[in-house]
Design a protein around this motif. Sequence first.
Motif, PDB file in Angstrom:
ATOM      1  N   LYS A 101       0.856  -1.132   0.055  1.00 54.96           N
ATOM      2  CA  LYS A 101      -0.086  -0.039   0.051  1.00 54.96           C
ATOM      3  C   LYS A 101       0.892   1.130  -0.027  1.00 54.96           C
ATOM      4  O   LYS A 101       0.495   2.380  -0.733  1.00 54.96           O
ATOM      5  CB  LYS A 101      -0.909   0.040   1.138  1.00 54.96           C
ATOM      6  CG  LYS A 101      -2.017  -1.049   1.179  1.00 54.96           C
ATOM      7  CD  LYS A 101      -2.690  -1.043   2.232  1.00 54.96           C
ATOM      8  CE  LYS A 101      -4.002  -2.250   2.364  1.00 54.96           C
ATOM      9  NZ  LYS A 101      -4.692  -2.178   3.554  1.00 54.96           N
ATOM     10  N   ARG A 102       1.889   1.165   0.970  1.00 54.60           N
ATOM     11  CA  ARG A 102       2.765   2.228   0.934  1.00 54.60           C
ATOM     12  C   ARG A 102       3.236   2.638  -0.445  1.00 54.60           C
ATOM     13  O   ARG A 102       3.695   3.726  -1.026  1.00 54.60           O
ATOM     14  CB  ARG A 102       4.101   2.258   1.973  1.00 54.60           C
ATOM     15  CG  ARG A 102       4.852   3.202   1.852  1.00 54.60           C
ATOM     16  CD  ARG A 102       5.844   3.139   3.207  1.00 54.60           C
ATOM     17  NE  ARG A 102       6.770   4.038   3.289  1.00 54.60           N
ATOM     18  CZ  ARG A 102       7.702   4.334   4.204  1.00 54.60           C
ATOM     19  NH1 ARG A 102       7.933   3.346   5.190  1.00 54.60           N
ATOM     20  NH2 ARG A 102       8.604   5.066   4.358  1.00 54.60           N
ATOM     21  N   ILE A 105       1.155   4.401  -2.853  1.00 57.73           N
ATOM     22  CA  ILE A 105       0.976   5.646  -2.705  1.00 57.73           C
ATOM     23  C   ILE A 105       2.181   6.469  -3.252  1.00 57.73           C
ATOM     24  O   ILE A 105       1.940   7.486  -3.887  1.00 57.73           O
ATOM     25  CB  ILE A 105       0.619   6.156  -1.328  1.00 57.73           C
ATOM     26  CG1 ILE A 105      -0.411   5.404  -0.778  1.00 57.73           C
ATOM     27  CG2 ILE A 105       0.648   7.537  -0.846  1.00 57.73           C
ATOM     28  CD1 ILE A 105      -0.806   5.348   0.735  1.00 57.73           C
TER      29      ILE A 105
END
Length: 357
Positions: A101-102, A105
Amino acid sequence: MNKNNAQVSILKGIGIISIVLGHTCFFSVRYVYMYHLALFFFVSGFLYNENKYGKNVPALFAARMHSIVPQYLAYSIMFLCIRNWMVSNNLYNPAVELLSKRDFIQNFAAATFFAAAEYVGSAFWFLPVLITANVIFGSIIAISNYFCDKYKFFVRYIGIILAGVIGLVFLEKECFLAFHYEEAFLAVPIMALGQLYKKYKERIDKINNWIISVLALGVIITIPLVSGTYIELSLGRIINPFIFYFATLCGMTFWVFISRCIVKNKILSNVFCLCGDYSFDIMALHILFTKLVDFVYLTWINPAAGSKDTFVYSVKGLWPVYLIAGVFGSILFRKTVNYVWKFFMKILTEKKILLNE
């Protein structure tokens, strides 16, 4: 659609089909790379509206950003969303890791500045070059318009030539700027060529007959055969300044003539106009559809034919399939998205009307 608009769409269609061919057809690379990106700079110069942007460069910049960035971001998000599926199915280089997820982003944040692109969106490198070339070209036009008529065109074409020289010097010295910006300078004279064609179209079309066009095609074919190399702007390779601009002129000469011929045939005109109208979507999606063809063929039809993680394509003999899927699969995808969007907007509008009643 009038003939001028149709011709522009056809030229864009020729350009984007050439890009797909260059990425998927091994024997066409050295020839289509001699002109394919230049066609888009040429068309951009043809479409430049001096009455609207002649003294308003910020408006030109805003217009180009508005036409490019929303689509670019939408496709960038989509490519990030499917990356893990593609990695899991060996459609990417084995060195490419799954996204957390990081990572998602961070990669999206980088993509908003054209600083990162997924493998399937690697053709996006061209977008900041196109935007910047438009701004440089528009700035030169705007500055020249502040001079009196006696000096205006002298200032304009000195600026255009100077921009081309700056690009050539950067490439000669192997001084590669971020986002290939040196090639934006290189593209300015090509945009000027498109603007000149628009201004003197009738005269040029009378001169540009089939004999001239055949000779121009001969130059495009001969240069890579004789030199043993070809133009590749993404690598900063132009062979030499004279060859680059001469090959570009020959490429524009040939395809302008062909586009005039295509306009006269309704079926061909409709096909190429369709490709031209969806050229952004084809540019964005053709590599993805190429890898989807690899996935289907190498998973279920002939697993021994190659490795799915080869980029851009895995099986040389499938180039006609790659071409058709890359072009018409992309168009079908965008048309489907448009249809679904309109359908849901219609439902939302009807519900809003009912609620207001």
